[in-house]
Design a protein around this motif. Structure first.
Motif, PDB file in Angstrom:
ATOM      1  N   MET A 134      22.862  -4.317   2.877  1.00  0.00           N
ATOM      2  CA  MET A 134      21.868  -5.402   3.305  1.00  0.00           C
ATOM      3  C   MET A 134      22.597  -6.901   2.908  1.00  0.00           C
ATOM      4  O   MET A 134      22.879  -7.073   1.955  1.00  0.00           O
ATOM      5  CB  MET A 134      20.612  -4.953   2.579  1.00  0.00           C
ATOM      6  CG  MET A 134      19.496  -6.054   3.323  1.00  0.00           C
ATOM      7  SD  MET A 134      18.020  -5.719   2.509  1.00  0.00           S
ATOM      8  CE  MET A 134      16.827  -6.981   3.686  1.00  0.00           C
ATOM      9  N   MET A 163      17.684   4.394  -0.057  1.00  0.00           N
ATOM     10  CA  MET A 163      16.929   3.062   0.529  1.00  0.00           C
ATOM     11  C   MET A 163      15.922   2.398  -0.682  1.00  0.00           C
ATOM     12  O   MET A 163      15.836   1.401  -1.017  1.00  0.00           O
ATOM     13  CB  MET A 163      15.970   3.156   1.813  1.00  0.00           C
ATOM     14  CG  MET A 163      16.383   2.781   3.031  1.00  0.00           C
ATOM     15  SD  MET A 163      17.137   1.119   3.077  1.00  0.00           S
ATOM     16  CE  MET A 163      15.742  -0.025   2.529  1.00  0.00           C
ATOM     17  N   ILE A 167      16.083  -0.973  -2.441  1.00  0.00           N
ATOM     18  CA  ILE A 167      14.819  -1.842  -2.731  1.00  0.00           C
ATOM     19  C   ILE A 167      14.734  -2.048  -4.178  1.00  0.00           C
ATOM     20  O   ILE A 167      14.358  -3.230  -4.583  1.00  0.00           O
ATOM     21  CB  ILE A 167      13.418  -0.913  -2.249  1.00  0.00           C
ATOM     22  CG1 ILE A 167      13.393  -0.917  -0.776  1.00  0.00           C
ATOM     23  CG2 ILE A 167      12.312  -1.722  -2.815  1.00  0.00           C
ATOM     24  CD1 ILE A 167      12.586   0.045  -0.292  1.00  0.00           C
ATOM     25  N   ALA A 182       7.877  -3.613   0.546  1.00  0.00           N
ATOM     26  CA  ALA A 182       9.188  -2.953   0.905  1.00  0.00           C
ATOM     27  C   ALA A 182       8.986  -1.639   0.726  1.00  0.00           C
ATOM     28  O   ALA A 182       9.471  -0.767   1.689  1.00  0.00           O
ATOM     29  CB  ALA A 182      10.250  -3.306   0.012  1.00  0.00           C
ATOM     30  N   LEU A 335      20.522  -5.288   8.026  1.00  0.00           N
ATOM     31  CA  LEU A 335      20.824  -4.234   7.109  1.00  0.00           C
ATOM     32  C   LEU A 335      21.538  -2.953   8.017  1.00  0.00           C
ATOM     33  O   LEU A 335      20.999  -2.794   9.137  1.00  0.00           O
ATOM     34  CB  LEU A 335      19.286  -3.533   6.575  1.00  0.00           C
ATOM     35  CG  LEU A 335      19.312  -2.088   5.588  1.00  0.00           C
ATOM     36  CD1 LEU A 335      18.163  -2.303   4.657  1.00  0.00           C
ATOM     37  CD2 LEU A 335      19.295  -0.907   6.284  1.00  0.00           C
ATOM     38  N   CYS A 363      13.402  -3.667   5.105  1.00  0.00           N
ATOM     39  CA  CYS A 363      13.531  -2.468   4.051  1.00  0.00           C
ATOM     40  C   CYS A 363      12.632  -1.240   4.420  1.00  0.00           C
ATOM     41  O   CYS A 363      12.921   0.047   4.465  1.00  0.00           O
ATOM     42  CB  CYS A 363      13.502  -2.660   2.579  1.00  0.00           C
ATOM     43  SG  CYS A 363      14.756  -3.851   2.067  1.00  0.00           S
TER      44      CYS A 363
END
Length: 375
Positions: A134, A163, A167, A182, A335, A363
């Motif tokens: 990202m 992911m 995050i 997120a 991303l 996200c």
């Protein structure tokens, strides 16, 4: 192992592990940007702000990662420090410049990694190596202690295999990051698919991804994408020359870097004025496109990464950044998510672009794509 320039442990010994690109300061260690010209640099006196935040939030730093010399190249090939292995296919380039960070995550040498993205240098290697990468909104994450010291393009950004991990890193390095947002479910999402020139299988995979995730989609044109790519090249050339041009005098740069820096020195004030005009118009175009959709999607790279042999034999790679560099110019969060493509065991990259400052929403939507694509 050449994925790491050096290995050590800082922070919580029981915490999740993260590796740091060698353009980011870690106290007591020299920041060499994988260049012989900076091999004798003094150790950093203090941690970069992002490194200190990681330590303060319980992450274990396990080393500094290799990179394309001076963060000024797309292949990741480095004949001085070694070329990191592409986890998807060892015969292909790992991508640059954050090659070691992408490879370290893809090879499970660390839970996550930090890189920097000035012209696609997180998202490109992420797509090459089959991991998530990202580029946050420009200016949202501190660059204190990051080389080069001044940039209107560069962003510190994380790599991860999942992911949730990405995050977690964003929450650690971004003081105002809303982790709950997120991690929220993304419902009634509208996707704008940007038509671009790319390999057919990759374009088809991008076009099919919103439907798999249950999202409505429609095509959204970005007419200034190519102009933004060209302008981004002008700006990165000028700013990299300002930061590192003096190193030509050492005679210690790799041949590719020496040639690239000499070309960068030819940028003029008039060239930069044109580039800044394009920056303004393209930023406005992206902002306008996002008024009717929640995010834009397009391929991260227009094709799968070329082989190391082809790169060493002179196959041009500048087009690798044709779809990623424009969003450094505009500053929007972007991303790259691994994208399965028909007829290949390799993943391509699905690039997701959001509103400035809306990194959390990017996200959350990426997590929905991740679940739908079965990664």
């Amino acid at each position: 192992m050449n994925e790491f320039i050096s290995e050590f442990t800082l922070g919580d010994a029981d915490g999740p592990t993260i590796a740091i690109k060698d353009s980011i300061d870690i106290a007591g260690h020299a920041t060499t940007a994988a260049s012989r010209a900076l091999a004798d640099a003094e150790p950093a006196a203090q941690h970069a702000e992002v490194v200190q935040r990681l330590i303060d939030t319980g992450w274990q730093i396990v080393g500094k990662t290799n990179m394309h010399e001076l963060a000024f190249g797309m292949t990741g090939i480095n004949d001085y420090t070694g070329t990191p292995e592409n986890p998807q296919d060892e015969t292909r380039i790992p991508g640059g410049s954050s090659s070691g960070s992408a490879a370290a995550v893809g090879l499970s040498l660390s839970t996550a990694a930090l890189g920097t993205d000035t012209g696609g240098s997180v998202r490109g290697p992420a797509a090459c190596c089959g991991v998530i990468g990202m580029k946050p909104t420009f200016g949202r994450i501190s660059r204190r202690g990051v080389a080069p010291a001044r940039s209107t393009l560069d962003c510190v950004g994380p790599f991860a295999r999942e992911m949730q991990t990405l995050i977690d890193v964003m929450a650690a390095i971004t003081p105002d990051f809303d982790e709950a947002l997120a991690n929220s479910s993304a419902a009634n999402v509208r996707i704008g698919i940007v038509p671009v020139e790319a390999d057919r299988a990759i374009s088809e995979a991008v076009a099919g991804a919103p439907g798999l995730a249950g999202f409505a989609s429609r095509n959204v044109d970005l007419l200034n994408l190519r102009a933004a790519f060209d302008a981004g090249l002008t700006v990165i050339n000028a700013e990299t020359w300002a930061a590192f041009g003096h190193l030509i005098e050492t005679g210690k740069l790799g041949a590719d870097l020496d040639a690239r820096l000499r070309h960068a020195s030819t940028m003029t004030k008039a060239d930069l004025a044109v580039a800044e005009s394009v920056r303004a118009s393209f930023t406005a175009e992206v902002d306008n496109a996002l008024q009717s959709v929640d995010v834009l999607v397009l391929p991260t790279l227009p094709a799968l990464p070329i082989t190391l042999e082809a790169a060493r034999n002179g196959t041009p790679v500048i087009a690798m950044s044709s779809l990623i560099r424009p969003f450094n110019l505009s500053g929007h969060p972007a991303l790259s998510l691994p994208l399965p493509i028909a007829g290949s065991p390799l993943f391509a990259g699905l690039q997701i672009i959001g509103f400035k400052g809306d990194d959390e929403r990017v996200c959350a939507i990426a997590a929905c794509f991740e679940a739908a694509l079965g990664q």
